[in-house]
Write a protein that holds these residues in place. Structure first.
Motif, PDB file in Angstrom:
ATOM      1  N   LEU A 179       7.270  -1.763  -6.840  1.00  0.00           N
ATOM      2  CA  LEU A 179       8.104  -0.645  -6.393  1.00  0.00           C
ATOM      3  C   LEU A 179       8.949  -1.159  -5.243  1.00  0.00           C
ATOM      4  O   LEU A 179       8.405  -1.635  -4.232  1.00  0.00           O
ATOM      5  CB  LEU A 179       7.216   0.522  -5.958  1.00  0.00           C
ATOM      6  N   ASP A 180      10.278  -1.119  -5.433  1.00  0.00           N
ATOM      7  CA  ASP A 180      11.206  -1.670  -4.435  1.00  0.00           C
ATOM      8  C   ASP A 180      10.873  -3.119  -4.115  1.00  0.00           C
ATOM      9  O   ASP A 180      10.834  -3.551  -2.946  1.00  0.00           O
ATOM     10  CB  ASP A 180      11.190  -0.830  -3.155  1.00  0.00           C
ATOM     11  N   ASP A 181      10.579  -3.887  -5.179  1.00  0.00           N
ATOM     12  CA  ASP A 181      10.317  -5.333  -5.082  1.00  0.00           C
ATOM     13  C   ASP A 181       9.038  -5.677  -4.328  1.00  0.00           C
ATOM     14  O   ASP A 181       8.842  -6.824  -3.914  1.00  0.00           O
ATOM     15  CB  ASP A 181      11.503  -6.064  -4.434  1.00  0.00           C
ATOM     16  N   VAL A 182       8.164  -4.708  -4.152  1.00  0.00           N
ATOM     17  CA  VAL A 182       6.870  -4.960  -3.530  1.00  0.00           C
ATOM     18  C   VAL A 182       5.783  -4.676  -4.558  1.00  0.00           C
ATOM     19  O   VAL A 182       5.819  -3.652  -5.243  1.00  0.00           O
ATOM     20  CB  VAL A 182       6.666  -4.077  -2.277  1.00  0.00           C
ATOM     21  N   GLU A 183       4.820  -5.600  -4.676  1.00  0.00           N
ATOM     22  CA  GLU A 183       3.751  -5.412  -5.652  1.00  0.00           C
ATOM     23  C   GLU A 183       2.635  -4.546  -5.076  1.00  0.00           C
ATOM     24  O   GLU A 183       2.202  -4.722  -3.933  1.00  0.00           O
ATOM     25  CB  GLU A 183       3.166  -6.764  -6.069  1.00  0.00           C
ATOM     26  N   ASP A 201      -0.250   8.747  -1.303  1.00  0.00           N
ATOM     27  CA  ASP A 201       1.004   8.096  -0.918  1.00  0.00           C
ATOM     28  C   ASP A 201       1.577   8.827   0.288  1.00  0.00           C
ATOM     29  O   ASP A 201       0.985   9.798   0.774  1.00  0.00           O
ATOM     30  CB  ASP A 201       1.997   8.081  -2.093  1.00  0.00           C
ATOM     31  N   ALA A 202       2.724   8.359   0.763  1.00  0.00           N
ATOM     32  CA  ALA A 202       3.281   8.875   2.016  1.00  0.00           C
ATOM     33  C   ALA A 202       3.828  10.298   1.906  1.00  0.00           C
ATOM     34  O   ALA A 202       4.184  10.897   2.921  1.00  0.00           O
ATOM     35  CB  ALA A 202       4.377   7.935   2.521  1.00  0.00           C
ATOM     36  N   LEU A 255      -1.167   4.419  -1.202  1.00  0.00           N
ATOM     37  CA  LEU A 255       0.076   3.651  -1.125  1.00  0.00           C
ATOM     38  C   LEU A 255       0.794   3.941   0.191  1.00  0.00           C
ATOM     39  O   LEU A 255       0.898   5.106   0.595  1.00  0.00           O
ATOM     40  CB  LEU A 255       0.984   3.999  -2.303  1.00  0.00           C
ATOM     41  N   PRO A 256       1.345   2.906   0.843  1.00  0.00           N
ATOM     42  CA  PRO A 256       2.033   3.114   2.116  1.00  0.00           C
ATOM     43  C   PRO A 256       3.474   3.599   1.952  1.00  0.00           C
ATOM     44  O   PRO A 256       4.210   3.701   2.927  1.00  0.00           O
ATOM     45  CB  PRO A 256       1.987   1.724   2.750  1.00  0.00           C
ATOM     46  N   VAL A 257       3.875   3.878   0.718  1.00  0.00           N
ATOM     47  CA  VAL A 257       5.247   4.317   0.434  1.00  0.00           C
ATOM     48  C   VAL A 257       5.213   5.720  -0.149  1.00  0.00           C
ATOM     49  O   VAL A 257       4.177   6.204  -0.602  1.00  0.00           O
ATOM     50  CB  VAL A 257       5.943   3.350  -0.554  1.00  0.00           C
ATOM     51  N   ALA A 258       6.372   6.375  -0.130  1.00  0.00           N
ATOM     52  CA  ALA A 258       6.483   7.717  -0.695  1.00  0.00           C
ATOM     53  C   ALA A 258       6.752   7.640  -2.195  1.00  0.00           C
ATOM     54  O   ALA A 258       7.655   6.916  -2.626  1.00  0.00           O
ATOM     55  CB  ALA A 258       7.598   8.491   0.001  1.00  0.00           C
TER      56      ALA A 258
END
Length: 270
Positions: A179-183, A201-202, A255-258
């Protein structure tokens, strides 16, 4: 309360059908909004427990539920009033027993060796005020190609449940995606061809319930390829009733992302 956001004009018809089916499923007469009680049963040979508003006496006995009632109490099993005592099977048995008391559905359940009786009431307050589910608009960018990495040995992880108790959660492998180039990877439970994921998630807190669930079809034989469609992220049962004991996300599944897709919260009308 905020109004449900309409599906995006480009939302796939199958997703729109899925959202409609979800609204219908959670609001059905004996669906999750109708759960009004979970009564944990004690083991023993005594007369059994009594519960307010319910007929009969109830006890755990050797992996089954023992129930005793008089015919005039109108506790039905297979449409016939129970008159006397009977052992009934919990939900995880090959032939589970469902009882009816008027419009209420009574379901014996088994969780980690402990038996309970769940009560579903079509006239529950939560069902009466339900006005649908808030969702994010469909985002095709959150339909992700992924892979499944099974563990060499499946294991059971102790996780906190919604009722504050720790219980075992079987985990069989990781679903890995970018997600956004992060695995990222999410631990999943494999059962009947479905990878079940509980994740956070966020968005949790400000926009969504404290965590959500996702079902991912398992890969075909000889392949590790799966598709993670976050637009089908759904609220756990405990978002609809405090009497469910949903496991919270296991370690690593926050997950540290939204993830701005899927279900947010249930809506109510005043």
């Amino acid at each position: 309360m905020p109004e449900t956001e309409p599906p995006a004009a480009t939302a796939p018809p199958d997703w729109q059908r899925w959202t409609q089916a979800r609204d219908a499923s959670v609001s059905r007469p004996h669906g999750p909004l109708a759960l009004v009680a979970t009564h944990w049963l004690t083991e023993g040979e005594g007369p059994g427990q009594q519960f307010e508003g319910l007929p009969g006496r109830w006890a755990a006995q050797g992996g089954q539920v023992r129930v005793a009632a008089r015919a005039d109490e109108a506790l039905l099993i297979d449409g016939t009033a129970l008159d006397g005592e009977r052992l009934v099977n919990p939900d995880l048995a090959p032939d589970p027993t469902v009882l009816m008391y008027g419009a209420r559905k009574l379901v014996p359940i088994l969780r980690e060796g402990v038996l309970a009786l769940r009560v579903y009431d079509p006239d529950s307050a939560a069902r009466a005020v339900f006005a649908g589910l808030d969702r994010f608009p469909h985002d095709p960018g959150l339909v992700l190609a992924a892979r499944y990495e099974p563990y060499i040995h499946s294991h059971v992880e102790k996780v906190l449940n919604a009722d504050g108790a720790e219980r075992g959660l079987a985990l069989d492998g990781d679903v890995v995606f970018e997600l956004d180039d992060v695995e990222f990877r999410l631990a999943a439970t494999l059962e009947d061809g479905i990878l079940s994921i509980t994740f956070g998630d966020a968005t949790n807190g400000p926009d969504t319930f404290g965590f959500r669930q996702l079902a991912v079809p398992a890969p075909r034989l000889g392949s590790d390829a799966v598709v993670v469609d976050f637009n089908r992220s759904k609220l756990p049962p405990c978002a609809f009733s405090d009497h469910f004991i949903c496991p919270v996300p296991p370690v690593g599944n926050r997950l540290p992302v939204a993830v701005a897709a899927g279900e947010k919260r249930r809506r109510t009308r005043s």
